[in-house]
Design a protein around this motif. Sequence first.
Motif, PDB file in Angstrom:
ATOM      1  N   GLU A  77       0.751  -1.183   0.254  1.00 17.18           N
ATOM      2  CA  GLU A  77      -0.127   0.118   0.132  1.00 17.18           C
ATOM      3  C   GLU A  77       0.964   1.255   0.118  1.00 17.18           C
ATOM      4  N   ASP A  78       1.990   1.246   0.590  1.00 14.67           N
ATOM      5  CA  ASP A  78       2.878   2.294   0.850  1.00 14.67           C
ATOM      6  C   ASP A  78       3.684   2.272  -0.548  1.00 14.67           C
ATOM      7  N   GLU A  84       3.270   5.049  -2.820  1.00 16.15           N
ATOM      8  CA  GLU A  84       3.079   6.497  -3.679  1.00 16.15           C
ATOM      9  C   GLU A  84       4.395   6.897  -4.382  1.00 16.15           C
ATOM     10  N   ARG A  92       0.044  -2.945  -5.256  1.00 13.69           N
ATOM     11  CA  ARG A  92      -0.839  -3.991  -5.666  1.00 13.69           C
ATOM     12  C   ARG A  92      -1.797  -3.870  -6.815  1.00 13.69           C
ATOM     13  N   TYR A  93      -1.632  -2.541  -7.432  1.00 10.88           N
ATOM     14  CA  TYR A  93      -2.310  -2.174  -8.852  1.00 10.88           C
ATOM     15  C   TYR A  93      -1.474  -2.428  -9.968  1.00 10.88           C
ATOM     16  N   LEU A 146       1.430   5.846  -8.506  1.00  9.67           N
ATOM     17  CA  LEU A 146       0.010   5.622  -8.047  1.00  9.67           C
ATOM     18  C   LEU A 146      -0.711   7.109  -7.780  1.00  9.67           C
ATOM     19  N   ASP A 172      -4.927   8.302  -6.587  1.00  7.21           N
ATOM     20  CA  ASP A 172      -6.460   8.030  -6.357  1.00  7.21           C
ATOM     21  C   ASP A 172      -6.588   6.482  -6.391  1.00  7.21           C
ATOM     22  N   GLY A 173      -5.613   5.501  -5.877  1.00  6.11           N
ATOM     23  CA  GLY A 173      -5.935   4.189  -5.817  1.00  6.11           C
ATOM     24  C   GLY A 173      -5.766   3.412  -7.208  1.00  6.11           C
ATOM     25  N   ASP A 174      -4.988   4.092  -8.169  1.00  7.06           N
ATOM     26  CA  ASP A 174      -4.832   3.554  -9.487  1.00  7.06           C
ATOM     27  C   ASP A 174      -3.478   3.826  -9.779  1.00  7.06           C
TER      28      ASP A 174
END
Length: 468
Positions: A418-419, A421, A441-442, A457, A459-461
């Motif tokens: 998740e980290d 960015e 994970r994207y 990354l 906005d979650g994409d």
Amino acid sequence: MSNQTMPLSYYVEIVLSDDKLSAFLQFKNSEDGLTFTLSQLEEVLASYQIVHGVDRSKLEDIIKTPHAYFFGQTLIALGTPPVPGQDGQIKLMHDLNTDTKKPSELEDGTVDFRQVTSINNVRKGQIIARRLPPTPGIPGRAVTGEALAAKDGKEVRLKIGKNVVADPEQTGLYAAIDGMVTKTERDKLNVFPVFEVNGDVDYSVGNIDFVGTVVIRGNVLTGFKIKCSGDIRVTGSVEGADLDAEGSIEISAGVLGHNKGVIKAGKRVKSSFIQDATVIAEEVLVSQSIMHSNVRAVKSITCKGTKGLIVGGIIQAGDTVTARTVGNSMSTATVIEVGVVPELRNELNQLRLQLRAMREGMDKTEKALAILDQLAAAGSLTPDKMEMRVKLNRTKKQSIEEQSAMRERVLEIEKSLEDSEKAKVEVVSTIYSGVKIVIGRYTKFIKDPISHVRFQLADGDVAMFPLQ
């Protein structure tokens, strides 16, 4: 004695050797029927002070048949020669004879001809030689009884070369650095931090395992291994070989791996190109191309020289992948992954596979237990079935515990994903279809060629931004 009136000394004399270690009896006068006794002969010896190493049996023979000894000298006494002491010596802790290189024999009796280079590795502070003191000489004894002096052994000096120190007592030599022990002119002992091969690493050189830096002024051929605690520098190319350095690896002419061997560095790998190879490092710098390879870096992978091409294979970096061109017009499958340490991502994939396999095994265990439970309820559970039921319950419990630990580890790794960015993929020129970009994970699949773009990354994409 016969009727002669002359003393025995008129007939007999003793001749000494110059070193007084031998005494000879000779007759200076003779006559028929000459006889004498042992005591008379001993008086003659005493007059010459012959007291040590006398051959009594020879004296008795002379008394019995004097005429047999009238002509010539007869040895009758031998002294004890002095024994010189041994000179001091330097005892080496390593065999520095370079002419004894032999291939190593494996456990199955076969011979590995690649294992012929023997490097005398030493660590800082390790003893490399001892000075053995000389021994005193052992005095001898002349036939006249006097002591004969013996020479004592000579002292030997420690011959100290580069990166070698002696203890205060001058009894031992120690390595001042990590490296290899070598002997140079005038038998000086040195420890050098660099091991050089002036040519290819082939069967004449063999595998290399060194505590310092290795320099190869040639190529590293398929099947050979180089391992070192420092850096590896290769002026030629590396084929399907294993290179393992705790420091950095630099390959001037590139890597043509043939999908064999692994190149692994604790710090940086720098090469003109990488093809059909596996490379693992903290940082990877390539000037020309990375083709159909598995390249993993803890930090970054950069390929943006004149060609700067990444195509085929899997490229994984913890922070950044930068290239001039990614993929090609033929849509060759290429995977670029950033945002997590490659080892963690690979561990995550492995854990997921193991969990899937364990769940399948758990399903089979539970079905078997259901059948056994039914038999138990019906009162028809045989002793062997009862034992099987106990074992399956134990297996189920153990599997649940293992799966629980694996799921915790999966969550831990996913949290690190998740980290991501700051992780990014930069394409200086063009990225083609067939490329898969994975950040954390994207995932994003490239469907059309795009130029001068940065993937990051947002906005979650996985978002695209123009490369400044």
